[in-house]
Design a protein around this motif. Sequence first.
Motif, PDB file in Angstrom:
ATOM      1  N   THR A 235     -45.814 111.299 -33.111  1.00 38.65           N
ATOM      2  CA  THR A 235     -44.408 110.912 -32.950  1.00 38.65           C
ATOM      3  C   THR A 235     -43.973 111.044 -31.496  1.00 38.65           C
ATOM      4  N   LYS A 236     -44.415 112.101 -30.854  1.00 34.70           N
ATOM      5  CA  LYS A 236     -44.084 112.319 -29.445  1.00 34.70           C
ATOM      6  C   LYS A 236     -44.654 111.211 -28.571  1.00 34.70           C
ATOM      7  N   LEU A 237     -45.899 110.807 -28.849  1.00 34.09           N
ATOM      8  CA  LEU A 237     -46.521 109.742 -28.059  1.00 34.09           C
ATOM      9  C   LEU A 237     -45.818 108.412 -28.273  1.00 34.09           C
TER      10      LEU A 237
ATOM     11  N   PHE B 116     -57.071 108.766 -32.817  1.00 33.15           N
ATOM     12  CA  PHE B 116     -55.917 107.886 -32.613  1.00 33.15           C
ATOM     13  C   PHE B 116     -55.041 108.425 -31.485  1.00 33.15           C
ATOM     14  N   ILE B 117     -54.835 109.743 -31.451  1.00 36.64           N
ATOM     15  CA  ILE B 117     -54.063 110.362 -30.380  1.00 36.64           C
ATOM     16  C   ILE B 117     -54.758 110.143 -29.038  1.00 36.64           C
TER      17      ILE B 117
ATOM     18  N   LYS C 295     -62.078 112.604 -45.003  1.00 34.17           N
ATOM     19  CA  LYS C 295     -60.873 113.318 -44.632  1.00 34.17           C
ATOM     20  C   LYS C 295     -60.108 112.529 -43.577  1.00 34.17           C
ATOM     21  N   PHE C 296     -58.801 112.560 -43.763  1.00 35.61           N
ATOM     22  CA  PHE C 296     -57.913 111.829 -42.870  1.00 35.61           C
ATOM     23  C   PHE C 296     -57.696 112.632 -41.588  1.00 35.61           C
ATOM     24  N   GLY C 297     -57.683 111.940 -40.425  1.00 28.74           N
ATOM     25  CA  GLY C 297     -57.465 112.631 -39.167  1.00 28.74           C
ATOM     26  C   GLY C 297     -56.791 111.736 -38.155  1.00 28.74           C
TER      27      GLY C 297
ATOM     28  N   VAL D 184     -50.116 118.919 -39.231  1.00 25.64           N
ATOM     29  CA  VAL D 184     -48.695 118.789 -38.910  1.00 25.64           C
ATOM     30  C   VAL D 184     -48.499 118.640 -37.403  1.00 25.64           C
ATOM     31  N   VAL D 185     -49.244 119.445 -36.615  1.00 21.84           N
ATOM     32  CA  VAL D 185     -49.150 119.342 -35.158  1.00 21.84           C
ATOM     33  C   VAL D 185     -49.573 117.955 -34.686  1.00 21.84           C
ATOM     34  N   ASP D 186     -50.645 117.415 -35.273  1.00 17.96           N
ATOM     35  CA  ASP D 186     -51.094 116.074 -34.895  1.00 17.96           C
ATOM     36  C   ASP D 186     -50.035 115.032 -35.206  1.00 17.96           C
TER      37      ASP D 186
END
Length: 459
Positions: free
Chosen positions: A300-302, A416-417, A410-412, A293-295
Amino acid sequence: MKLDHLQPKRLMWKIWVLILLIIVTLALMILLTIRSSITQFIDEQVYETLQDVDYYLGNTNELENIPQNPIEYDRRQQESRSVNQLIFLPNGRIIYGSAPLELTNRMYQEAIEQTSEVAKYQTTIDGEDVYYIIRQNEYDGELIYQASYAWDAYRRELVSTLYWRISILIGVISLLSLIPALWMSRELTKPIVEMERAVEKISNRQWETVLPLAREDELGQLARSIDAMRQELQEQDVAQQALLQNISHDLKTPIMVIRGYAQSIGDGIYPTGDLKGSAEVIDEEASRLEKKVVDLLYVTKLEYFKGQEMRLEPINLDKLVELLVSRFKLRGNLDWTVEGHAGEMLGDGEQIRVAFENVLDNALRYAESRIHIRLSHTGAGVEITIENDGPPVDENLDLFHQFSRGKQGKFGLGLFIVQRIVTLHEGTVALGNTSDGVAVHFHFPPSNSNPKLKLDHRN
């Protein structure tokens, strides 16, 4: 919807009315100019006719002799139909022709005051303009005054006739020009109408919509820009659908584990054998859920920062790496080494920290015995490499994509960030295999090579 369909038509009529106003304005300007020009031209022609007739009569002894050239005589007679002649002596006695007394007196007064041989005059008698020429001549050794004059009726008739004929001609041309003007307005608005309909379809997610791209003018450029936007929106739509699918799948697993363990504990059953072990599993899955959730929130913030001006500050990369290494050392029994110095760079300190944390977290997860960090700062910029001796990665996959999956499927969003943060800082990041593991390489350009960074730094 009816109002929307009227918009292009209103634009078409606006263009048509604009062209009409231009035509009317030009026609009025032409008419005003032509009237002045015609008046001036006719005035000149009247004086030339007066002078021509006056010269002919004054030099051929018209009063006594019949000219030797009958054709020329006939032509002069034709010209002189609108021209009157008056010949008088210095004492005022009229020896040829007649004119109103007021006009005769004015001519006589001007004649005796005239110093040149020929002079042009204009006067008004009872509201009617009169144009005349007075010539000093000799007849039988005696000075005479020869006046040739014409009333304004002749001039006014010429001006009115020419003016109205030209006005009718300009009116007909203006009316005929309205047809191509209407056609032009339709041609100008036709691609706009097509683009309006295409944009409406695009807003309804009909991504296969075709726009008029064959034009080479500004409308064609606009259509190509809209088409580029359509393709980008299509890609984002596909990405959103995939994101929702991946998020729902990856979030569902920890939620199911948490609910299953909670229900089992409620029934007095401990899946791990005791309450503490079962609670630890719930806490671990909750942490995984929180991390995802934090990611997502950070992505969204980026995306928001991508269209905003970042708050930049000097970042001491050596101290930042030292701080992160000291924290990550506590999470595993690995050999950590740091080599070189990176110095300072301009950037968003929080974002750079998150980027390094995500890479170090992956390195810590897959490293077998060691993690090595190399730092350097040259004229070309800042170079940072983070290596680990973990298993190689599949270099055919775009591991920086927001929907990439690890080896366990697993999705991560971590890498990407990382890439998004580096891109926002005008840098590059690459991941690849080495002879004994995997390495992530960062490059940030020097601050003085980026005008935006220099400007923000001065502020």
